[in-house]
Design a protein around this motif. Structure first.
Motif, mmCIF file in Angstrom:
data_model
loop_
_atom_site.group_PDB
_atom_site.id
_atom_site.type_symbol
_atom_site.label_atom_id
_atom_site.label_comp_id
_atom_site.label_asym_id
_atom_site.label_seq_id
_atom_site.Cartn_x
_atom_site.Cartn_y
_atom_site.Cartn_z
ATOM 1 N N ARG A 204 0.852 -1.184 0.000
ATOM 2 C CA ARG A 204 0.000 0.000 0.000
ATOM 3 C C ARG A 204 0.889 1.235 0.000
ATOM 4 O O ARG A 204 1.852 1.329 0.754
ATOM 5 N N TYR A 205 0.558 2.187 -0.895
ATOM 6 C CA TYR A 205 1.387 3.372 -1.071
ATOM 7 C C TYR A 205 0.521 4.626 -1.025
ATOM 8 O O TYR A 205 -0.619 4.632 -1.495
ATOM 9 N N SER A 206 1.080 5.686 -0.479
ATOM 10 C CA SER A 206 0.359 6.945 -0.305
ATOM 11 C C SER A 206 0.748 7.948 -1.380
ATOM 12 O O SER A 206 1.864 7.912 -1.916
ATOM 13 N N PHE A 207 -0.168 8.865 -1.648
ATOM 14 C CA PHE A 207 0.126 9.952 -2.585
ATOM 15 C C PHE A 207 0.890 11.031 -1.820
ATOM 16 O O PHE A 207 0.388 11.586 -0.839
ATOM 17 N N ILE A 208 2.115 11.295 -2.241
ATOM 18 C CA ILE A 208 2.974 12.247 -1.542
ATOM 19 C C ILE A 208 3.483 13.314 -2.506
ATOM 20 O O ILE A 208 3.513 13.125 -3.722
ATOM 21 N N HIS A 209 3.909 14.438 -1.937
ATOM 22 C CA HIS A 209 4.456 15.532 -2.732
ATOM 23 C C HIS A 209 5.833 15.174 -3.274
ATOM 24 O O HIS A 209 6.140 15.435 -4.431
ATOM 25 N N GLY A 210 6.668 14.602 -2.415
ATOM 26 C CA GLY A 210 7.979 14.135 -2.862
ATOM 27 C C GLY A 210 9.151 15.005 -2.460
ATOM 28 O O GLY A 210 10.284 14.533 -2.383
ATOM 29 N N GLU A 211 8.896 16.286 -2.209
ATOM 30 C CA GLU A 211 9.971 17.196 -1.785
ATOM 31 C C GLU A 211 9.343 18.341 -0.994
ATOM 32 O O GLU A 211 9.486 19.514 -1.342
ATOM 33 N N LEU A 212 8.656 17.986 0.067
ATOM 34 C CA LEU A 212 7.778 18.951 0.719
ATOM 35 C C LEU A 212 8.447 19.639 1.902
ATOM 36 O O LEU A 212 8.355 19.203 3.046
ATOM 37 N N GLY A 213 9.094 20.748 1.595
ATOM 38 C CA GLY A 213 9.608 21.629 2.626
ATOM 39 C C GLY A 213 8.667 22.808 2.807
ATOM 40 O O GLY A 213 7.713 22.989 2.043
ATOM 41 N N PRO A 214 8.902 23.648 3.814
ATOM 42 C CA PRO A 214 8.039 24.818 4.038
ATOM 43 C C PRO A 214 8.103 25.843 2.920
ATOM 44 O O PRO A 214 7.237 26.718 2.835
ATOM 45 N N ASP A 215 9.115 25.731 2.054
ATOM 46 C CA ASP A 215 9.203 26.628 0.901
ATOM 47 C C ASP A 215 8.326 26.156 -0.254
ATOM 48 O O ASP A 215 8.200 26.865 -1.265
ATOM 49 N N HIS A 216 7.720 24.998 -0.137
ATOM 50 C CA HIS A 216 6.834 24.489 -1.180
ATOM 51 C C HIS A 216 5.368 24.523 -0.753
ATOM 52 O O HIS A 216 4.530 23.835 -1.324
ATOM 53 N N ILE A 217 5.101 25.340 0.280
ATOM 54 C CA ILE A 217 3.732 25.584 0.723
ATOM 55 C C ILE A 217 3.509 27.090 0.741
ATOM 56 O O ILE A 217 4.200 27.815 1.470
ATOM 57 N N LEU A 218 2.577 27.558 -0.064
ATOM 58 C CA LEU A 218 2.204 28.972 -0.071
ATOM 59 C C LEU A 218 0.990 29.174 0.824
ATOM 60 O O LEU A 218 0.050 28.369 0.799
ATOM 61 N N ILE A 219 0.987 30.256 1.592
ATOM 62 C CA ILE A 219 -0.134 30.582 2.457
ATOM 63 C C ILE A 219 -0.870 31.784 1.875
ATOM 64 O O ILE A 219 -0.312 32.876 1.763
ATOM 65 N N ASP A 220 -2.118 31.563 1.497
ATOM 66 C CA ASP A 220 -2.976 32.631 0.986
ATOM 67 C C ASP A 220 -3.183 33.668 2.087
ATOM 68 O O ASP A 220 -3.717 33.361 3.156
#
Length: 316
Positions: A204-220
């Motif tokens: 079983r495998y999950s859907f992941i971003h792959g390189e998820l640091g805080p610089d790859h999340i934008l806050i509206d």
């Protein structure tokens, strides 16, 4: 802009947004107040083009290009995972030798800007929201790993074996360019094999971003909602690959994202593999003239110290 939005969208300003290593990004402003983002996947301006051309730069089946971006954008949005909307993608390459896309502009800051937010309540609510979004994304599962649109269930090679091969290449590159890694090469390689040996297979495998640091999340800024960016490398993989990276990049703020049902052996293996990969990645940026040379140098040196510490029996 005229072809996609109409003649009323007269461009008044185009500004380069710095920081990307695999695509060039611009903000476009129009006279009518509309703004959007232009992504350009120009291989000649990609710091990892050698790996892409050799098809060996990612643990997934490639992580570069407009096609992957569109595929993952569609998958994220179908599952209610926030990511900027894709307005238009041009893969024709009839006038230019690269893919390019017009994407929604999210007015706000990256998640890392909120680490030191003056209001603890705002900060806590935001990172709990990020944690909830990631939990929803990771709950998307299937029984084979790979890209979102891949239906090939015949690939029975475990995720950790894919990652180990990637780490071997990263270590070989780093040993050519960093004396400390070269001197500890055998110890570092043996540790990789030792950590891999203790992992049991899974299906079983999950859907992941792959390189998820805080610089790859934008806050509206207006609604304080998180959006995932740089999504080309997303796919189905071992969830521990994502969480070990989150733990590295978020530090104390990982407490908002923690998952208590992870495999400890996989966590340690992927954490170690990330260190090896980031040594190599930092060195490649350094020797390929990435603008922030101090960042590239510090990245390689920091993860070399951490990897050697783990391989020598110390704490990670």
């Amino acid at each position: 802009m005229h072809n996609v939005f109409g003649t009323g969208y007269l461009v008044t300003d185009i500004a380069r947004i710095h920081g990307g290593a695999q695509k060039v990004v611009y903000k476009i402003d129009c006279r009518n107040g509309f703004a959007c983002v232009l992504y350009v996947w120009d291989l000649s301006r990609n710091y990892f083009r050698e790996e892409i051309m050799n098809d060996s730069g990612s643990v997934f089946q490639g992580s570069y290009g407009g096609g992957l971006f569109a595929m993952n954008n569609r998958c994220f949005r179908q599952h209610g995972i926030r990511t900027p909307a894709l307005y238009d993608l041009n893969e024709g390459r009839d006038r230019h030798p690269f893919d390019f896309a017009l994407v929604e502009y999210i007015k706000g800051q990256k998640a890392e800007a909120y680490f030191q937010h003056e209001d603890p309540k705002v900060r806590d609510e935001l990172f709990h929201r990020v944690g909830s979004m990631l939990s929803n994304m990771h709950a998307i599962e299937r029984n084979h790993h790979g890209n979102a649109d891949s239906n090939d269930e015949s690939n029975d090679r475990p995720c950790f074996e894919v990652q180990r091969k990637h780490a071997e290449k990263a270590l070989a590159y780093a040993s050519e360019h960093m004396a400390g890694v070269r001197e500890n090469y055998s110890v570092l390689l043996d540790k990789l094999y030792e950590l891999e040996a203790g992992i049991e297979p899974r299906d079983r495998y999950s859907f992941i971003h792959g390189e998820l640091g805080p610089d790859h999340i934008l806050i509206d800024h207006e609604h304080m909602q998180p959006y995932l960016i740089d999504i080309e490398g997303a796919g189905f993989f071992d969830l521990e690959h994502e969480h070990s990276f989150l733990e590295l990049r978020f530090g104390d703020f990982y407490r908002y994202l923690r998952n208590t049902e992870l495999d400890d052996r996989r966590m340690i293996f992927y954490r170690y593999a990330h260190h090896l990969s980031l040594i190599s990645g930092g060195l490649k940026l350094l020797y390929r003239q990435f603008p922030d040379q101090q960042f590239a140098k510090s990245l390689a040196e920091y993860h070399a110290r951490r990897a050697i510490q783990m391989a020598s029996g110390g704490s990670s």
